[in-house]
Design an enzyme around this catalytic site. Structure first.
Site, short mmCIF file in Angstrom:
data_model
loop_
_atom_site.label_atom_id
_atom_site.label_comp_id
_atom_site.label_asym_id
_atom_site.label_seq_id
_atom_site.Cartn_x
_atom_site.Cartn_y
_atom_site.Cartn_z
N SER A 1 -2.33 48.89 -4.30
CA SER A 1 -1.47 47.84 -3.75
C SER A 1 -0.10 48.35 -3.31
O SER A 1 0.61 47.65 -2.59
CB SER A 1 -1.27 46.72 -4.78
OG SER A 1 -0.51 47.17 -5.88
N LYS B 1 5.02 46.76 -8.62
CA LYS B 1 5.28 46.09 -7.34
C LYS B 1 6.73 46.33 -6.96
O LYS B 1 7.53 46.89 -7.73
CB LYS B 1 5.04 44.58 -7.44
CG LYS B 1 3.67 44.15 -7.97
CD LYS B 1 2.55 44.43 -7.00
CE LYS B 1 1.21 43.97 -7.59
NZ LYS B 1 0.06 44.40 -6.75
#
Length: 280
Positions: free
Chosen positions: A54, A133
């Site tokens: 991701s 993230k």
């Protein structure tokens, strides 16, 4: 009997203690280095394995590739809060993990111990459900997507995001979402691999449930340490203020290297203490 000046001293002398050969001291050095490494990683900086794609291409976690090992600074956020652009590692909030099936506790004591040690130095996935993230917006800010150019907006202003990776560069379009005002003490996070990341947009159903409490943040990703071909700092580019520069990633160093370096003075200090004890 007192010694008479001019006469040879017949007092028996202790033979000088032989210095321990290096091969005998090596296990001690390795043990000290391991202990210091564990302490450093628990309180200063920890090495994490990136298991997800991701964050491509900032951090490698792609299927079939050697996932990046990154040093995560655990000190900075003791004195300040995460800011936009920071790449953070955090424990999955309840809304992110409540529907996940808990991992099975398999393996014997030795297997579990080796897996635990491996996770400490970044050679095995950590036991807890951790995520990595990038911070896009902080408490009180309103984030939404997208403007006519397909850019994410924070407080109505488009972001400059050079770190975004498009799976299909010919079609750089991201899924729109309605405005969300981030609660105080929380963060809105997104993956750099923008179309291949389940983040604040979808976790917990999205919206406020997708935000991450600051208290769940473990630390800030600073440096890629493995594989060697990927050695570099982790960008903390602030898309809200493109001219702002983050602190150099090299300042954090490598915990394992620090542990090894500190082992030598620690051993030397131990020798000195033993000599003092023998004299007394």
């Amino acid at each position: 009997m007192p010694h008479t000046p001019g006469e040879p001293d017949s007092t028996p002398q202790k033979p000088p203690k032989k210095k321990r050969p290096f091969w005998q001291e090596l296990p001690i050095l390795l043990g000290i280095a391991l202990v210091l490494t564990i302490l450093i990683q628990q309180f200063v900086g920890k090495v994490f394995l990136i298991p997800s794609e991701s964050m491509e291409t900032t951090l490698h976690g792609c299927t079939g590739c050697f996932g990046d090992r990154v040093v995560v600074d655990r000190v900075t956020y003791d004195f300040t809060n995460p800011t936009p652009g920071d790449v953070i590692v955090f424990r999955g909030p309840q809304h992110w993990t409540e529907h996940e099936i808990a991992p099975q506790d398999t393996g014997n004591f030795v297997t579990k111990t080796l897996r635990g040690l491996g996770s400490l130095v970044g050679f095995a996935p950590p036991d807890e459900r951790d995520f990595v993230k990038r911070v896009i917006a902080t408490g009180g800010q309103t984030v939404q997507c997208c403007d006519p150019q397909g850019r994410v907006l924070v407080d109505g202003k488009p972001l400059d995001e050079p770190y975004v990776h498009w799976t299909d560069p010919a079609n750089p379009v991201q899924q729109p979402f309605a405005p969300v005002t981030v609660p105080a003490g929380s963060l809105w996070v997104m993956g750099d691999n923008r179309n291949n990341s389940c983040d604040s947009r979808c976790q917990g159903g999205g919206g406020v449930n997708g935000t991450v409490p600051v208290g769940d943040v473990i630390g800030k990703a600073r440096f890629i340490v493995l594989p060697p071909s990927r050695w570099s700092g982790v960008s903390d580019y602030d898309a809200q203020h493109p001219a702002a520069l983050g602190a150099p990633a090299w300042q954090q160093g490598l915990p394992l290297g620090a542990g090894a370096l500190l082992a030598f003075p620690a051993l030397a200090a131990g020798r000195k203490l033993r000599r003092l004890a023998q004299r007394n």
